[in-house]
Design an enzyme around this catalytic site. Structure first.
Site, PDB file in Angstrom:
ATOM      1  N   GLU B  90       2.402   5.241  -4.207  1.00 31.67           N
ATOM      2  CA  GLU B  90       2.985   3.902  -3.786  1.00 31.67           C
ATOM      3  C   GLU B  90       4.557   4.028  -3.409  1.00 31.67           C
ATOM      4  O   GLU B  90       4.994   3.534  -2.372  1.00 31.67           O
ATOM      5  CB  GLU B  90       3.011   2.777  -4.805  1.00 31.67           C
ATOM      6  N   HIS B 159      -4.567  -5.742 -13.535  1.00 26.73           N
ATOM      7  CA  HIS B 159      -5.242  -5.867 -12.401  1.00 26.73           C
ATOM      8  C   HIS B 159      -5.152  -7.135 -11.801  1.00 26.73           C
ATOM      9  O   HIS B 159      -5.618  -7.431 -10.714  1.00 26.73           O
ATOM     10  CB  HIS B 159      -6.207  -4.886 -11.932  1.00 26.73           C
TER      11      HIS B 159
END
Lengths: 376, 360
Positions: B90, B159
């Site tokens: 990322e 998450h």
């Protein structure tokens, strides 16, 4: 025949301290103002061949490089002085001692190529076209600064120059992104992504290596090795591998003498050519040295001795090395150097004057540039 | 003979009169049902077609058609150059996307979920959001960061976080949060065309939900302006402000309360930053009551910001009761269904808050 003789003469006498008696002979044999110079061979990694071991330095180039390095040197020393006088606040990371890197990197690429670097950016700001007065006025936070006082020392931008970045290592993926844009747009431009010893340990640097190699980005990753990271000695940082030019694993690299501008130039030209040919990224480690500490809060002698700094100044100063090359081949004209010195001094003094008298930005401008209202 | 002649005349006349009738006969265009996923897909497709500098990168966006299939079909249509799969990297690929934007391209950088954007948040904030300001306008960063945000179903604490408050906090960023298909399509297109860095917070549970797309939203030039909220339901008794999936819950609550004679005005924020305070204030000045609803945590959240701004503005004097926030529970999201269900605002929580505010 003349050219052959001239190059034979300069080859024989370049790099060697000639005796005074010989100078007269040489002066009369001075057919051209070019100097052919030997360059230290680069350490290579995953490369069959490296940059050339000799190059030609023309008179124009010598004067241009000398001027640029002198201006950067004086500008940094002036910034040091202005910081002590409290005209400059916050961070001020100086690059005196590393002039051969900025000027050499610039000399090895085209103006249409791209550069991005860390917060130790003043030298590259200048070589990328920002006038000294706009750099110093940005350091003093005035409206005439290149970022109108909004950025400061670490955030100066110019055409094809993406700063000046405050976060260690962040510029490396950014530089890979600029290189990505070059490939995407189908031009032959490349991006020089410059970082220091400390950044080499950032995870995002490894990510950028991986992505650049995967996508064959025309990115020349140039680490300026100064053997210190912020305030610590390299060895204390406990990096298992301090050969930065090998840290890219599958990416080829080479290590060059960052105090010799011709070495930097040729290594950069080689890297640029490599990138332009579509082979992907390449690492360039430049062994250089900064005379000042990491920033203004660092005297720079807690992790190294004064003697070490002094020794580097007297034996490896980049400006001195350039002058020596010309002197050794009797191509130097003392008058020319002096003229450049005086000119440079004047330029810096005027810039400093501007930077201390230009008004600060108007308060009404506080919210300017938070967002752009342009839309595609 | 006369009959033939009549036939000759009547035939064309019938046609003409039918034509005349047709001019005044309005037929409703076929209602287009589009899921939020399809809407984002369409929006990206149209912008990729419109401008060659637009490209999409992220994990699984190309060959896999997207982890949540939002980019289905795009790689087949546009190829490797414009739809790019990245490794799980990322910070690296977000940095590359920002650098590419600085150098003149218009990237769409997908985070598989915004939870993973934390790996790259330095590039989003320090490299993207702040650069235009730091450079005094010299260096724009026209990038879109998009992906699912907030709670999903059973994916647990790491998450499920909502990042509206985190990104909404930062000057230099625009932050949008679509609820339905019209929002999703209009906002992604506006985000891509905007020269500023824009964060688009989608919702995974909404991807599969279909909505009727109004005619004007079917146009390739349909844009929803960033910074403008929408009043989804007019009302007189209380203003209910929300963004993303909870907007649907607010409308459900409003339908239930309507039967009891309470008419809620439901505002869909659409944009978190810059917030459309004018719309909220105008509504509060009409209804005199305010409830905010969000999926994120209460402290320093979107609702907290709305309440603070109401106090600072003209609408404060129109409040007949303190404003109330309905938010996610102040815990990392638990896994067990009963716990998870009670960690995010449900319709009954919204109804409870509205009744409490109205003192009924």
């Amino acid at each position: 025949m003349r050219k052959m003789l001239a190059s034979l003469v300069s080859h024989v006498f370049s790099g060697v301290n000639q005796k005074p008696a010989m100078r007269g002979l040489l002066a009369s044999l001075n057919f051209s103002n070019d100097t052919t110079c030997d360059i230290t061979k680069c350490d290579l990694y995953r490369l069959e061949e490296g940059p050339p071991t000799s190059t030609v330095l023309t008179r124009e180039e010598a004067l241009k490089y000398y001027r640029a390095m002198q201006v950067i040197r004086r500008m940094e020393l002036k910034a040091d002085q202005m910081y002590k006088q409290k005209f400059i606040r916050g961070f001020c990371h100086l690059c005196d001692g590393q002039e051969a890197c900025s000027v050499g990197l610039e000399a090895g690429i085209r103006p249409s190529d791209h550069i991005i670097t860390s917060y130790r950016a003043h030298g590259l700001c200048y070589t990328r076209g920002l006038p000294v007065r706009s750099i110093l006025a940005e350091l003093t936070g005035r409206r005439g600064g290149c970022a109108k006082g909004k950025g400061g020392s670490m955030h100066m931008y110019a055409k094809n120059f993406y700063g000046g970045n405050g976060i260690v290592g962040a510029q490396v993926p950014l530089g890979a992104g600029v290189a990505f844009a070059c490939t995407y747009l189908g031009n032959t431009e490349i991006c020089l992504t410059v970082y220091g010893d400390g950044a080499a340990n950032q995870g995002q640097v490894a990510e950028a290596y991986n992505l650049s190699a995967l996508w064959k980005l025309p990115c020349s990753l140039s680490s300026e090795r100064i053997a210190t990271t912020q305030w610590a000695r390299l060895s204390r940082e406990q990096q298992p591998n301090t050969d930065y030019h090998k840290r890219g694993n599958f990416i080829p690299g080479r290590k060059a003498n960052g105090m010799d501008i011709l070495c930097v130039r040729e290594a950069t030209k080689f890297a640029a050519h490599y990138c332009r040919s579509g082979k992907g990224p390449i690492l360039l480690e430049l062994q250089t040295y900064r005379y000042h500490g990491h920033s203004k809060s660092d005297p720079g002698i807690s992790y190294r001795t004064r003697e070490e700094v002094q020794s580097m100044r007297s034996k490896s100063d980049p400006i001195m090395l350039l002058q020596e090359r010309r002197r050794n081949s009797n191509r130097s004209n003392v008058e020319e150097w002096k003229e450049i010195d005086a000119d440079g001094k004047k330029e810096i003094e005027e810039a400093a004057q501007f930077a201390t008298t230009d008004p600060e930005p108007a308060l009404e401008e506080l919210a300017n540039y938070s967002c752009t209202t342009k839309k595609k | 003979m006369a009959a033939v002649a009549a036939g000759v005349v009547r035939g064309p006349w019938r046609q003409v009169s039918a034509l005349v009738k047709r001019r005044f006969h309005r037929s409703a265009p076929a209602a287009l049902q589009l899921t939020v996923r399809e809407a984002i897909n369409q929006g990206m497709d149209e912008e990729l077609e419109r401008d060659e500098k637009v490209f999409l990168l992220g994990e699984e966006v190309a060959q896999y058609d997207g982890a949540y299939k939002v980019s289905r079909g795009l790689w087949k249509k546009y190829g490797d150059k414009r739809i790019i799969d990245t490794p799980i990297s990322e910070m690296g690929f977000a940095g590359i996307a920002v650098g590419a934007a600085m150098a003149g391209l218009r990237p769409i950088c997908e985070f598989m979920t915004f939870n993973f954007s934390m790996q790259a948040i330095d590039q989003v904030i320090n490299s993207a959001a702040k650069t235009y300001y730091m450079s005094a306008g010299l260096q724009p960063v026209p990038i879109v960061f998009r992906g699912p945000n907030g709670a999903s179903a059973g994916v647990a604490a790491q998450h499920s976080q909502c990042f509206a408050a985190w990104y909404g906090h930062c000057p230099g960023l625009k932050v949008v949060s679509p609820w339905n298909s019209e929002d999703a399509k209009g906002l992604i297109k506006s985000a891509i065309r905007d020269d500023n860095p824009v964060v688009m917070l989608e919702n995974e549970l909404m991807y599969g939900v279909a909505f009727e797309l109004p005619t004007e939203a079917q146009s390739k030039d349909f844009l929803i302006p960033i910074g403008k909220a929408k009043i989804e339901r007019q009302g007189t008794h209380i203003t209910v402000v929300s963004h993303s999936r909870p907007v649907g819950h607010c409308l459900e609550a409003a339908a239930v309360l309507s039967k009891e004679g309470i008419e809620c005005e439901v505002i869909n924020m659409r944009t978190i930053r810059p917030m459309d305070m004018e719309a909220i204030e105008a509504s509060v000045m009409k209804t005199n009551h305010l409830v905010t609803v969000e999926g994120g945590w209460p402290q320093f959240g979107v609702g907290a910001e709305i309440c603070a701004r109401i106090m600072e503005g003209p609408a404060f004097n129109f409040l007949d009761a303190p404003a109330v926030r309905v938010t996610g529970a102040d815990v990392p999201m638990p896994y067990a269904k009963i716990l998870e269900d009670n960690s995010i605002p449900q319709v009954k929580d919204i109804i409870f808050a509205i009744k409490k505010t109205l003192n009924v």
